[in-house]
Design an enzyme around this catalytic site. Structure first.
Site, PDB file in Angstrom:
ATOM      1  N   LEU B 134      43.997  25.418  54.105  1.00 38.41           N
ATOM      2  CA  LEU B 134      43.233  25.945  52.976  1.00 38.41           C
ATOM      3  C   LEU B 134      42.144  26.902  53.478  1.00 38.41           C
ATOM      4  CD1 LEU B 134      42.556  25.862  49.910  1.00 38.41           C
ATOM      5  CD2 LEU B 134      41.014  23.952  50.412  1.00 38.41           C
ATOM      6  N   THR B 135      41.315  26.426  54.424  1.00 33.19           N
ATOM      7  CA  THR B 135      40.166  27.198  54.908  1.00 33.19           C
ATOM      8  C   THR B 135      40.620  28.475  55.621  1.00 33.19           C
ATOM      9  OG1 THR B 135      39.023  25.115  55.242  1.00 33.19           O
ATOM     10  CG2 THR B 135      38.084  27.047  56.332  1.00 33.19           C
ATOM     11  N   SER B 141      33.673  27.139  52.114  1.00 31.57           N
ATOM     12  CA  SER B 141      33.260  26.365  50.954  1.00 31.57           C
ATOM     13  C   SER B 141      33.795  26.951  49.652  1.00 31.57           C
ATOM     14  CB  SER B 141      31.728  26.281  50.892  1.00 31.57           C
ATOM     15  OG  SER B 141      31.262  25.551  52.000  1.00 31.57           O
ATOM     16  N   THR B 167      43.433  21.091  61.023  1.00 31.21           N
ATOM     17  CA  THR B 167      43.728  19.881  61.798  1.00 31.21           C
ATOM     18  C   THR B 167      45.244  19.703  61.924  1.00 31.21           C
ATOM     19  OG1 THR B 167      41.719  18.884  60.954  1.00 31.21           O
ATOM     20  CG2 THR B 167      43.345  17.376  61.895  1.00 31.21           C
ATOM     21  N   ALA B 245      41.700  12.655  50.388  1.00 30.58           N
ATOM     22  CA  ALA B 245      41.262  12.622  51.782  1.00 30.58           C
ATOM     23  C   ALA B 245      39.780  12.253  51.862  1.00 30.58           C
ATOM     24  CB  ALA B 245      41.520  13.965  52.447  1.00 30.58           C
ATOM     25  N   ARG B 271      19.281  -5.589  76.692  1.00 28.52           N
ATOM     26  CA  ARG B 271      18.355  -4.722  77.435  1.00 28.52           C
ATOM     27  C   ARG B 271      16.943  -5.315  77.422  1.00 28.52           C
ATOM     28  NH1 ARG B 271      17.574  -1.133  81.407  1.00 28.52           N
ATOM     29  NH2 ARG B 271      15.825   0.248  80.971  1.00 28.52           N
ATOM     30  N   GLU B 366      36.151  18.727  54.381  1.00 26.65           N
ATOM     31  CA  GLU B 366      36.403  18.062  53.083  1.00 26.65           C
ATOM     32  C   GLU B 366      35.223  18.233  52.138  1.00 26.65           C
ATOM     33  OE1 GLU B 366      39.226  16.519  52.459  1.00 26.65           O
ATOM     34  OE2 GLU B 366      40.093  16.359  54.451  1.00 26.65           O
ATOM     35  N   PHE B 386      26.925  26.985  42.399  1.00 25.02           N
ATOM     36  CA  PHE B 386      27.691  27.401  43.584  1.00 25.02           C
ATOM     37  C   PHE B 386      27.528  28.904  43.804  1.00 25.02           C
ATOM     38  CE2 PHE B 386      29.879  23.723  41.862  1.00 25.02           C
ATOM     39  CZ  PHE B 386      29.996  22.925  42.977  1.00 25.02           C
TER      40      PHE B 386
HETATM   41  C1  LIG Z   1      37.162  19.758  63.013  1.00 24.25           C
HETATM   42  C2  LIG Z   1      37.469  20.405  61.696  1.00 24.25           C
HETATM   43  C3  LIG Z   1      38.703  20.217  61.101  1.00 24.25           C
HETATM   44  C4  LIG Z   1      39.021  20.853  59.903  1.00 24.25           C
HETATM   45  N1  LIG Z   1      40.267  20.660  59.353  1.00 24.25           N
HETATM   46  C5  LIG Z   1      40.622  21.412  58.262  1.00 24.25           C
HETATM   47  C6  LIG Z   1      41.958  21.356  57.754  1.00 24.25           C
HETATM   48  O1  LIG Z   1      42.788  20.579  58.236  1.00 24.25           O
HETATM   49  N2  LIG Z   1      42.310  22.150  56.730  1.00 24.25           N
HETATM   50  C7  LIG Z   1      41.418  23.018  56.158  1.00 24.25           C
HETATM   51  O2  LIG Z   1      41.796  23.731  55.242  1.00 24.25           O
HETATM   52  N3  LIG Z   1      40.138  23.096  56.615  1.00 24.25           N
HETATM   53  C8  LIG Z   1      39.720  22.314  57.646  1.00 24.25           C
HETATM   54  N4  LIG Z   1      38.437  22.389  58.133  1.00 24.25           N
HETATM   55  C9  LIG Z   1      37.532  23.363  57.540  1.00 24.25           C
HETATM   56  C10 LIG Z   1      36.450  22.763  56.664  1.00 24.25           C
HETATM   57  O3  LIG Z   1      36.989  22.280  55.485  1.00 24.25           O
HETATM   58  C11 LIG Z   1      35.403  23.849  56.435  1.00 24.25           C
HETATM   59  O4  LIG Z   1      34.734  24.033  57.658  1.00 24.25           O
HETATM   60  C12 LIG Z   1      34.435  23.498  55.338  1.00 24.25           C
HETATM   61  O5  LIG Z   1      35.053  23.608  54.081  1.00 24.25           O
HETATM   62  C13 LIG Z   1      33.182  24.406  55.348  1.00 24.25           C
HETATM   63  O6  LIG Z   1      33.527  25.738  55.441  1.00 24.25           O
HETATM   64  P1  LIG Z   1      32.815  26.679  56.529  1.00 24.25           P
HETATM   65  O7  LIG Z   1      32.905  26.031  57.846  1.00 24.25           O
HETATM   66  O8  LIG Z   1      33.397  28.011  56.366  1.00 24.25           O
HETATM   67  O9  LIG Z   1      31.300  26.671  56.133  1.00 24.25           O
HETATM   68  P2  LIG Z   1      30.596  27.570  55.011  1.00 24.25           P
HETATM   69  O10 LIG Z   1      31.311  27.435  53.732  1.00 24.25           O
HETATM   70  O11 LIG Z   1      30.364  28.920  55.555  1.00 24.25           O
HETATM   71  O12 LIG Z   1      29.221  26.788  54.895  1.00 24.25           O
HETATM   72  C14 LIG Z   1      28.125  26.991  55.821  1.00 24.25           C
HETATM   73  C15 LIG Z   1      26.888  26.309  55.251  1.00 24.25           C
HETATM   74  O13 LIG Z   1      26.558  26.908  54.003  1.00 24.25           O
HETATM   75  C16 LIG Z   1      26.460  25.931  53.003  1.00 24.25           C
HETATM   76  N5  LIG Z   1      26.881  26.502  51.733  1.00 24.25           N
HETATM   77  C17 LIG Z   1      28.036  27.169  51.453  1.00 24.25           C
HETATM   78  N6  LIG Z   1      28.055  27.527  50.173  1.00 24.25           N
HETATM   79  C18 LIG Z   1      26.934  27.058  49.614  1.00 24.25           C
HETATM   80  C19 LIG Z   1      26.365  27.114  48.319  1.00 24.25           C
HETATM   81  N7  LIG Z   1      26.987  27.669  47.290  1.00 24.25           N
HETATM   82  N8  LIG Z   1      25.171  26.547  48.124  1.00 24.25           N
HETATM   83  C20 LIG Z   1      24.520  25.927  49.129  1.00 24.25           C
HETATM   84  N9  LIG Z   1      24.981  25.850  50.364  1.00 24.25           N
HETATM   85  C21 LIG Z   1      26.172  26.430  50.602  1.00 24.25           C
HETATM   86  C22 LIG Z   1      27.327  24.822  53.454  1.00 24.25           C
HETATM   87  O14 LIG Z   1      26.952  23.591  52.852  1.00 24.25           O
HETATM   88  C23 LIG Z   1      27.096  24.823  54.934  1.00 24.25           C
HETATM   89  O15 LIG Z   1      25.908  24.135  55.224  1.00 24.25           O
HETATM   90  C24 LIG Z   1      38.078  21.699  59.287  1.00 24.25           C
HETATM   91  C25 LIG Z   1      36.812  21.847  59.875  1.00 24.25           C
HETATM   92  C26 LIG Z   1      36.492  21.211  61.057  1.00 24.25           C
HETATM   93  C27 LIG Z   1      35.147  21.399  61.662  1.00 24.25           C
END
Ligand SMILES: Cc1cc2nc3c(=O)[nH]c(=O)nc-3n(C[C@H](O)[C@H](O)[C@H](O)COP(=O)(O)OP(=O)(O)OC[C@H]3O[C@@H](n4cnc5c(N)ncnc54)[C@H](O)[C@@H]3O)c2cc1C
Lengths: 249, 390
Positions: B134-135, B141, B167, B245, B271, B366, B386
């Site tokens: 998805l991502t 987000s 993943t 999930a 300890r 998630e 959002f």
């Molecule tokens: C180890 C690991 C495994 C993963 N596995 C999968 C997978 O199997 N499949 C998959 O699809 N994805 C997977 N992901 C991705 C994961 O779902 C995303 O990282 C997550 O949705 C957040 O997206 P981003 O990292 O782009 O962060 P961003 O969306 O860029 O967010 C960065 C920060 O901004 C904040 N933020 C964003 N929008 C807003 C808003 N509107 N208001 C306030 N704050 C906001 C967030 O809360 C966060 O603190 C995985 C991630 C990790 C680390």
């Protein structure tokens, strides 16, 4: 068809803390009850035997309702018939009564092969297997540590200090097992779902009067406090104590 | 020694025999196979293949789904398994979550009969691994703005785009990929050998090291027409997978927290400083009491959510609250446990730093912690925040 019976006893988890109150083990304080570890090997052999021969297995336990757990666990591994022997009037049965109850059920099952642990992990008497065999007029082999149940003639090995003894019995017979290196199989989700539907038959038996009464259970004596030595100068003293007092060197 | 979980509120008495049996099965496996080997797996940065096989044999992959080789157990049972797996490591729970909730579930609920028959039995047994794409690099987000695209080319769909942070991606046989077809988000089943598809592994992680994380790249990736999930359109598809999930995470986080709590308790009792076990000091007891309190609340939340799921009455907002709360408390417990362990807390001899680092990922994936805050904020106020015009 080959018929197997396996005797399973529920015992406190071997790591459970046993407390005594008013001269009796406080069963309500025991949080985890498990299948006696030796019996688990008997069950493993029974299942291997079933896999090789298409036998049916009847698991039998003697115990209160909580003992259903050992039967459900056995069902999750593929045991089809489950019997619990009990009577609410029973309290602490002596060996003769236990054997009477179990052999009454076993007579009905007409098993070719009767498997059980060499002793239970709580009482450690080791009387059930031989006692049941005696009552049923069968031979008994105890403390089996290896087996081959894949062929038409199963064979069983006992390890003694002077070597191994491999035996080929003719059923019906009672066999008791000790712990071995064999990895016990784990249940899986499908087995557990099947166990959910399994029916436990609860029966009673005529066991006569007890010859043995429990006077009291007593916890083991407290271990004396440990002693602490510091510095290199105490080495000769420690060595002396280990040799003369603890007698470990 | 048999592991005994934290059960301050006698949750045991609220579980069915089957739920307890499944929990114990997972617990014993984790104790025997994961706990002794997890540090090495993390050091090597691998998810041991034996664990895939074992999870399949135990039947926990997709265990709450019905039919097609799945056991149809309760969601509470599934949650308890997640708790045990994550007590071992978040990476193990992630593997099971992705396989069951994110890859098998959409096939089960939105797939055709042929798709279910083809994929689900092999995925339930662990023979085939699934992943969920998805991502994207630029859309985390807000997946609704994703740019991965599918085009109808008569006999085939052709996919172009890239997914990131996926993943199981590199080890997956089957990828559930969300892409836009004529501007509408649809689910597609991509198989590992499909032309134009690749899944390079991402490296350099300090977190979830015993879990494979990958990119998915689609360059004119051609898949047959029958690989579209016919029964769902729009964000509802991926979001309903995520709900399931997230539920598993609610329980999983409790498991990680328990692992840290146990380690901290043992350590505090043994300890000695200033002539006493540090467990005898009120400040340390305060920390342990806080841990017990939060774990207990987290368990009750997870159990209540599970029963609601089994009754078909849960709401997405309830899931958000539990996911957010339980990961938050687990992370805080990991940090507190690290503190109680003093310098020893940074060593891999203890599970603390590993759980702490893992939980940073769990906090983000998630739905990040704050995205769940926004879901609750919208629920409370009726105002979505959002997006905003700047
Ligand atoms: C180890 C690991 C495994 C993963 N596995 C999968 C997978 O199997 N499949 C998959 O699809 N994805 C997977 N992901 C991705 C994961 O779902 C995303 O990282 C997550 O949705 C957040 O997206 P981003 O990292 O782009 O962060 P961003 O969306 O860029 O967010 C960065 C920060 O901004 C904040 N933020 C964003 N929008 C807003 C808003 N509107 N208001 C306030 N704050 C906001 C967030 O809360 C966060 O603190 C995985 C991630 C990790 C680390």
């Amino acid at each position: 068809m080959v018929t197997i019976a396996v005797l399973l006893k529920q015992v406190p988890d071997t790591t459970a803390r046993i407390t005594v109150s008013d001269g009796r083990v406080d069963e309500t304080a025991i949080s985890t009850w498990v299948t006696s570890p030796y019996d688990e090997y008997a069950l493993e052999v029974a299942i291997q035997h079933k896999e090789a021969s298409g036998a049916s297995i009847t698991a039998i336990t003697l115990g209160p309702p909580r003992a259903d757990k050992v039967l459900k666990d056995a069902a999750a591994l593929g045991v089809e018939n489950l019997v619990r022997v009990w009577d609410d009037a029973w309290e602490s049965l002596d060996s003769n009564q236990v054997q009477a109850a179990l052999s009454t059920i076993l007579e009905g099952v007409e098993a070719d092969w009767i498997y059980c642990g060499k002793q239970s992990a709580d009482r450690n008497q080791g009387s059930t297997g031989p006692g049941v065999a005696e009552r049923l007029g069968m031979a008994c082999i105890v403390e089996i540590s290896d087996w081959d149940v894949t062929g038409a003639q199963p064979s069983f090995t006992r390890a003694t200090s002077s070597g191994n003894e491999r035996l080929a019995p003719t059923p019906p017979i009672v066999l008791t097992f000790t712990k071995t290196e064999t990895e016990l199989r784990r249940p899986n989700v499908r087995g557990i779902m099947a166990a959910k539907k399994a029916n436990i038959e609860v029966v009673s038996a005529d066991i006569g009067d007890a010859q043995v009464q429990v006077v009291a259970h007593n916890p083991p004596a407290q271990k004396p406090e440990g002693r602490k030595f510091e510095g290199a100068e105490s080495v000769p003293e420690v060595v002396g104590l280990l040799r003369d007092e603890a007698k470990v060197i | 020694m048999t592991y005994e979980g934290v059960d301050f509120y006698d949750i045991e008495s609220e579980l069915t025999d089957e739920e307890k049996m499944v929990r114990d099965m997972a617990r014993d496996w984790v104790e025997a196979e994961v706990v002794p080997n997890i540090e090495q797996a993390c050091r090597d940065g691998v998810f041991p293949d034996e664990w895939r096989v074992a999870l399949g044999e135990m039947g926990v992959l997709g265990m709450a789904l019905d039919g097609y080789g799945c056991a149809g157990m309760s969601y509470v049972a599934y949650g308890l398994v997640c708790q045990e797996l994550e007590r071992g490591d978040s990476g193990v729970r992630s593997f099971a979550s992705v396989q069951g909730s994110l890859a098998m579930y959409p096939i089960h609920d939105f797939g055709s009969e042929e798709q279910k028959q083809k994929y689900l039995p092999k995925m339930a047994s662990g023979e085939w691994v699934g992943c969920f794409g998805l991502t994207e690099p630029d859309y985390g987000s807000n997946p609704g703005d994703m740019i991965t695209k599918a085009v109808d080319e008569g006999d085939d769909y052709v996919l172009n785009g890239a997914k990131m942070w996926i993943t199981n991606g590199t080890i997956a046989d089957v990828a559930i990929v969300w892409a836009k077809l004529d501007g509408v988000i649809r689910g597609f089943i991509v198989e590992k050998d499909d032309p134009g598809f690749s899944a390079p592994e991402m490296t350099g992680k300090h977190s979830l090291r015993a879990s494979v994380t990958s990119e998915l790249v689609f360059q004119d990736c051609k898949i047959p027409k029958d690989r579209i999930l016919p029964h769902v359109e729009g964000l509802k598809g991926p979001f309903s997978c995520l709900n399931n999930a997230r539920y598993g995470i609610c329980w999983g986080a409790v498991g990680a927290a328990q692992s840290c709590f146990h380690s901290a308790k043992e350590y505090a009792l043994s300890r000695i400083q200033f002539g006493n076990p540090i467990a005898a000091f009120q400040l340390v007891q305060n920390k342990l009491a806080w841990m017990l309190r939060e774990i207990t609340k987290g368990q009750l939340l997870a159990l209540s959510l599970g029963r609601k799921k089994d009754a078909g009455t849960w709401t997405p907002e309830q899931i958000s609250l539990a996911k957010m709360n339980n990961v938050d408390m687990a992370l805080e417990i990991a940090r507190m446990a690290r503190d109680i362990h003093g310098a020893n807390g940074i060593l891999d001899e203890y599970p603390i730093m590993r759980h702490m680092a893992n939980l940073e990922s769990v906090k983000t994936y998630e739905g990040t912690h704050d995205i769940h805050n926004l879901i609750l904020g919208r629920h409370i106020t009726g105002i979505q925040s959002f997006t905003r015009e700047l």
